[in-house]
Design a protein around this motif. Sequence first.
Motif, PDB file in Angstrom:
ATOM      1  N   VAL A   1      -8.273   4.507   2.668  1.00  0.00           N
ATOM      2  CA  VAL A   1      -6.981   3.830   2.842  1.00  0.00           C
ATOM      3  C   VAL A   1      -6.065   4.681   3.721  1.00  0.00           C
ATOM      4  CG1 VAL A   1      -4.884   3.063   1.646  1.00  0.00           C
ATOM      5  CG2 VAL A   1      -7.153   2.516   0.702  1.00  0.00           C
ATOM      6  N   ALA A   2      -6.066   6.001   3.493  1.00  0.00           N
ATOM      7  CA  ALA A   2      -5.223   6.902   4.294  1.00  0.00           C
ATOM      8  C   ALA A   2      -5.641   6.895   5.761  1.00  0.00           C
ATOM      9  CB  ALA A   2      -5.296   8.315   3.728  1.00  0.00           C
ATOM     10  N   ALA A   3      -6.940   6.616   6.028  1.00  0.00           N
ATOM     11  CA  ALA A   3      -7.440   6.604   7.409  1.00  0.00           C
ATOM     12  C   ALA A   3      -7.111   5.312   8.144  1.00  0.00           C
ATOM     13  CB  ALA A   3      -8.958   6.825   7.415  1.00  0.00           C
ATOM     14  N   PHE A   4      -6.634   4.308   7.421  1.00  0.00           N
ATOM     15  CA  PHE A   4      -6.307   3.030   8.044  1.00  0.00           C
ATOM     16  C   PHE A   4      -5.069   3.196   8.914  1.00  0.00           C
ATOM     17  CE2 PHE A   4      -4.266  -1.286   7.529  1.00  0.00           C
ATOM     18  CZ  PHE A   4      -5.089  -1.911   8.465  1.00  0.00           C
ATOM     19  N   PRO A   5      -5.150   2.929  10.224  1.00  0.00           N
ATOM     20  CA  PRO A   5      -4.035   3.262  11.128  1.00  0.00           C
ATOM     21  C   PRO A   5      -2.822   2.344  11.022  1.00  0.00           C
ATOM     22  CG  PRO A   5      -5.812   2.196  12.336  1.00  0.00           C
ATOM     23  CD  PRO A   5      -6.329   2.426  10.946  1.00  0.00           C
ATOM     24  N   ASP A   6      -2.980   1.149  10.460  1.00  0.00           N
ATOM     25  CA  ASP A   6      -1.880   0.179  10.454  1.00  0.00           C
ATOM     26  C   ASP A   6      -1.144   0.117   9.123  1.00  0.00           C
ATOM     27  OD1 ASP A   6      -2.381  -0.520  13.115  1.00  0.00           O
ATOM     28  OD2 ASP A   6      -3.929  -1.948  12.515  1.00  0.00           O
ATOM     29  N   MET A   7      -1.093   1.237   8.429  1.00  0.00           N
ATOM     30  CA  MET A   7      -0.381   1.294   7.155  1.00  0.00           C
ATOM     31  C   MET A   7       0.354   2.628   7.068  1.00  0.00           C
ATOM     32  SD  MET A   7      -1.995   0.896   3.303  1.00  0.00           S
ATOM     33  CE  MET A   7      -2.103  -0.889   3.325  1.00  0.00           C
ATOM     34  N   THR A   8       1.614   2.581   6.693  1.00  0.00           N
ATOM     35  CA  THR A   8       2.375   3.816   6.560  1.00  0.00           C
ATOM     36  C   THR A   8       1.926   4.557   5.302  1.00  0.00           C
ATOM     37  OG1 THR A   8       4.135   2.824   5.233  1.00  0.00           O
ATOM     38  CG2 THR A   8       4.363   2.701   7.641  1.00  0.00           C
ATOM     39  N   ARG A   9       2.303   5.838   5.217  1.00  0.00           N
ATOM     40  CA  ARG A   9       1.978   6.617   4.017  1.00  0.00           C
ATOM     41  C   ARG A   9       2.592   5.990   2.778  1.00  0.00           C
ATOM     42  NH1 ARG A   9       2.564  13.032   5.658  1.00  0.00           N
ATOM     43  NH2 ARG A   9       0.860  13.102   7.189  1.00  0.00           N
ATOM     44  N   LYS A  10       3.808   5.497   2.936  1.00  0.00           N
ATOM     45  CA  LYS A  10       4.489   4.873   1.797  1.00  0.00           C
ATOM     46  C   LYS A  10       3.733   3.625   1.342  1.00  0.00           C
ATOM     47  CE  LYS A  10       8.871   2.827   0.322  1.00  0.00           C
ATOM     48  NZ  LYS A  10      10.243   2.430   0.717  1.00  0.00           N
ATOM     49  N   GLN A  11       3.311   2.776   2.300  1.00  0.00           N
ATOM     50  CA  GLN A  11       2.566   1.570   1.957  1.00  0.00           C
ATOM     51  C   GLN A  11       1.242   1.916   1.280  1.00  0.00           C
ATOM     52  OE1 GLN A  11       2.476  -0.099   5.914  1.00  0.00           O
ATOM     53  NE2 GLN A  11       3.969  -1.673   5.392  1.00  0.00           N
ATOM     54  N   ALA A  12       0.560   2.936   1.805  1.00  0.00           N
ATOM     55  CA  ALA A  12      -0.710   3.365   1.211  1.00  0.00           C
ATOM     56  C   ALA A  12      -0.498   3.860  -0.211  1.00  0.00           C
ATOM     57  CB  ALA A  12      -1.350   4.447   2.075  1.00  0.00           C
ATOM     58  N   ALA A  13       0.562   4.650  -0.411  1.00  0.00           N
ATOM     59  CA  ALA A  13       0.851   5.183  -1.747  1.00  0.00           C
ATOM     60  C   ALA A  13       1.173   4.059  -2.725  1.00  0.00           C
ATOM     61  CB  ALA A  13       2.010   6.178  -1.675  1.00  0.00           C
ATOM     62  N   GLU A  14       1.938   3.065  -2.268  1.00  0.00           N
ATOM     63  CA  GLU A  14       2.291   1.936  -3.135  1.00  0.00           C
ATOM     64  C   GLU A  14       1.050   1.136  -3.507  1.00  0.00           C
ATOM     65  OE1 GLU A  14       5.190  -0.112  -0.813  1.00  0.00           O
ATOM     66  OE2 GLU A  14       6.863   1.166  -1.490  1.00  0.00           O
ATOM     67  N   LEU A  15       0.149   0.943  -2.543  1.00  0.00           N
ATOM     68  CA  LEU A  15      -1.073   0.198  -2.831  1.00  0.00           C
ATOM     69  C   LEU A  15      -1.955   0.959  -3.813  1.00  0.00           C
ATOM     70  CD1 LEU A  15      -3.202  -1.990  -0.638  1.00  0.00           C
ATOM     71  CD2 LEU A  15      -4.351  -0.087  -1.725  1.00  0.00           C
ATOM     72  N   LEU A  16      -2.132   2.254  -3.557  1.00  0.00           N
ATOM     73  CA  LEU A  16      -2.997   3.059  -4.436  1.00  0.00           C
ATOM     74  C   LEU A  16      -2.424   3.209  -5.832  1.00  0.00           C
ATOM     75  CD1 LEU A  16      -4.086   5.746  -1.852  1.00  0.00           C
ATOM     76  CD2 LEU A  16      -5.525   3.975  -2.859  1.00  0.00           C
TER      77      LEU A  16
END
Length: 198
Positions: A177-192
């Motif tokens: 998920v962190a390697a996905f280029p079209d998502m901010t760190r905040k969005q990734a953290a919220e999803l996880l």
Amino acid sequence: MRRTQADCTVSEVVGPADVPLTRDFSEALLDRPDLCAFLARRRGLARYSARQLSAGTWRGGDGGDTDGVVRLVERAPARRVYYAEGEHRSRALPTLRAQAVVEMYLVGRPGPDGREFTRTTLRVCVRAENPVVARAAKALSALVRRLVRRKLSRALEVSVLIGRYARADPAGFAADVAAFPDMTRKQAAELLARVRAP
């Protein structure tokens, strides 16, 4: 959408499939088809592609013979409705340009191990755009029905595989998920954060 449902060339029910993710997390992934396509490609599960055109609207394909635009038209607890327009290229039939209405039902259930899974069922109605092709499709309804079932069954299978690896290797999943280029760190953290421990 009403016209598609009223003049359905082929209708089919696909599933249920038991996705080893909570319903909450399944819903989170459904909100990001581009991420799901990225995860499927990264793990070698499928060649799916998806990019957002506007809020709730995506263009994508299976990396082979089918592509189009999908729009989320209704969202309720445990149910989503999508409207799609696209085409399928086949040796067996002329290029099939069609509209589809896909109803998705998501039911969270406890598994034997006590962890929640999501039982997912799809109800699809496909309307061929070209009247000549529509007549041919109706005459060959068994073939078209098998095509619809194969495509959607494969999508559910990929969902199950993504769920299994997310559950078995949460650190690896988080890295993907962190390697996905079209998502901010905040969005990734919220999803996880929606991946709840069993």
